[in-house]
Scaffold this motif. Structure first.
Motif, PDB file in Angstrom:
ATOM      1  N   ARG A  70       0.859  -1.202   0.000  1.00 59.85           N
ATOM      2  CA  ARG A  70       0.000   0.000   0.000  1.00 59.85           C
ATOM      3  C   ARG A  70       0.882   1.234   0.000  1.00 59.85           C
ATOM      4  NH1 ARG A  70      -5.092   0.654   4.127  1.00 59.85           N
ATOM      5  NH2 ARG A  70      -6.122   2.417   3.035  1.00 59.85           N
ATOM      6  N   GLY A  71       0.609   2.091  -0.991  1.00 65.78           N
ATOM      7  CA  GLY A  71       1.397   3.302  -1.111  1.00 65.78           C
ATOM      8  C   GLY A  71       0.894   4.410  -0.198  1.00 65.78           C
ATOM      9  N   SER A  72       1.584   5.559  -0.261  1.00 65.90           N
ATOM     10  CA  SER A  72       1.250   6.692   0.606  1.00 65.90           C
ATOM     11  C   SER A  72      -0.117   7.300   0.268  1.00 65.90           C
ATOM     12  CB  SER A  72       2.343   7.766   0.486  1.00 65.90           C
ATOM     13  OG  SER A  72       2.473   8.177  -0.882  1.00 65.90           O
ATOM     14  N   ASN A  73      -0.526   7.055  -0.964  1.00 66.00           N
ATOM     15  CA  ASN A  73      -1.840   7.580  -1.366  1.00 66.00           C
ATOM     16  C   ASN A  73      -2.972   6.633  -1.034  1.00 66.00           C
ATOM     17  OD1 ASN A  73      -1.324   5.563  -3.153  1.00 66.00           O
ATOM     18  ND2 ASN A  73      -1.439   6.852  -5.001  1.00 66.00           N
TER      19      ASN A  73
END
Length: 355
Positions: A70-73
């Motif tokens: 899971r990315g920062s966005n």
């Protein structure tokens, strides 16, 4: 009637047996400390060789593994990572290992490969002494042929000993057993050797049975190749013979003869230790006792089993004679050692029979 006591032969056996020892080891953390053996085996112990373990080789590799993160966005994306993978491969040893596994009375243990090879040579050699509570069997391979053996069987106590000596018997391997067969008129003896235990069977052979003891039986304890020292503690007897039978080559050639020096006097165990003296006038022949001989049935005289000794004439090199003494009959037989019975040089001394 003159009463003659039977003499006694004493056999002294040293307490040291020539059995090879095989040191055994346990692996501790995969290692063997040569200076700390677990114990040892003797050639009388049963062993079983185990397969030599294969060498285990480690292989390291890195493979690409994809996983979602899971990315920062807040959204998931697929990324590729390197993952370490370890595999193992079993291969045959490149060279002879210094230690090999065996199974024995101590369980699975390790031994030096070089020691095991020497141990196996002795283990497969049947030569040695096998004993029971009352008897023993001695096997000795012949120098010229390892598959032929000389075998001595003795069973009994004190003066009551059933015994026989059998020469040049062929070894036959049958279902893992080593077997020997000896036959003469009225007697057949079978000897079976398996796992260091000797079993003897007999058919007939009543003339060899003494005082309830027979040749047959189990001889379960292997004592190895012992060193023996034979001594002769024999009472002295003297006999005179005005003539004797001179046999150039077996019984068929015997003829009566008078010694040119006069009456022959034979002294059995002149020194009390087995020395035999033959004297006629000023002619003296001395025979030194070297080893005991086990007489065959053909050597018996009117049912009497003789006392037999292999001797060496002291004034002649290479002159070996077997002397047979029949105390009850006052009789002697001298036969050249190493010659066939039906072709051997002999001299027979018997009391003169009254007409």
């Amino acid at each position: 009637m003159k009463k003659i006591l039977l003499v006694v032969l004493v056999l002294l056996v040293s307490g040291s047996f020539a059995q090879m020892k095989l040191n055994i080891y346990k692996k501790i953390d995969g290692q063997i400390d040569e200076n700390r053996p677990l114990g040892y085996l003797m050639s009388s112990d049963v062993i079983k060789e185990l397969p030599i373990p294969k060498e285990r080789i480690e292989h390291e590799d890195f493979i690409d593994v994809q996983e979602k993160v899971r990315g920062s966005n807040g959204k998931y994306k697929t990324v590729t990572k390197k993952q370490r993978v370890v595999t193992y491969e079993e291969i045959e040893p490149k060279g002879p290992p210094p230690y090999v596994p065996i199974n024995c009375k101590f369980g699975e243990v390790w031994v030096k490969r070089s020691d095991l090879e020497r141990f196996k040579v002795e283990y497969t050699d049947l030569s040695g002494e096998y004993v029971s509570e009352t008897g023993r069997v001695v096997l000795k391979s012949t120098p010229s042929n390892a598959s032929r053996f000389n075998i001595v069987i003795q069973n009994g106590k004190d003066d009551d000993v059933a015994e026989i000596e059998m020469g040049n018997l062929e070894k036959k391997n049958i279902n893992g057993h080593a077997r020997f067969v000896y036959k003469e008129e009225g007697c057949a003896v079978g000897v079976d050797v398996f796992n260091r235990v000797v079993r003897v069977a007999q058919h007939g052979c009543e003339d060899y049975n003494v005082g309830g003891y027979t040749l047959a039986g189990n001889y379960p304890t292997f004592k190895g190749n012992n060193r023996t020292i034979e001594t002769f503690d024999l009472q002295s007897y003297s006999f005179s013979y005005p003539q004797y039978l001179w046999c150039a080559s077996g019984f068929d050639t015997c003829e009566p003869l008078k010694d040119e020096h006069g009456v022959v006097n034979i002294t059995w165990s002149k020194d009390g230790h087995g020395t035999i003296e033959r004297k006629a006038g000023n002619s003296v022949h001395t025979y030194r006792a070297m080893e005991r001989v086990i007489p065959h049935k053909r050597d018996y005289y009117m049912g009497e089993k003789p006392i037999a000794i292999k001797t060496k004439r002291t004034d002649m090199s290479g002159e070996w004679m077997n002397w047979y003494f029949y105390p009850r009959a006052g009789r002697f037989k001298m036969m050249r050692s190493g010659q066939r019975y039906d072709a051997a040089y002999m001299e027979i001394y018997e009391p003169v029979k009254d007409d």
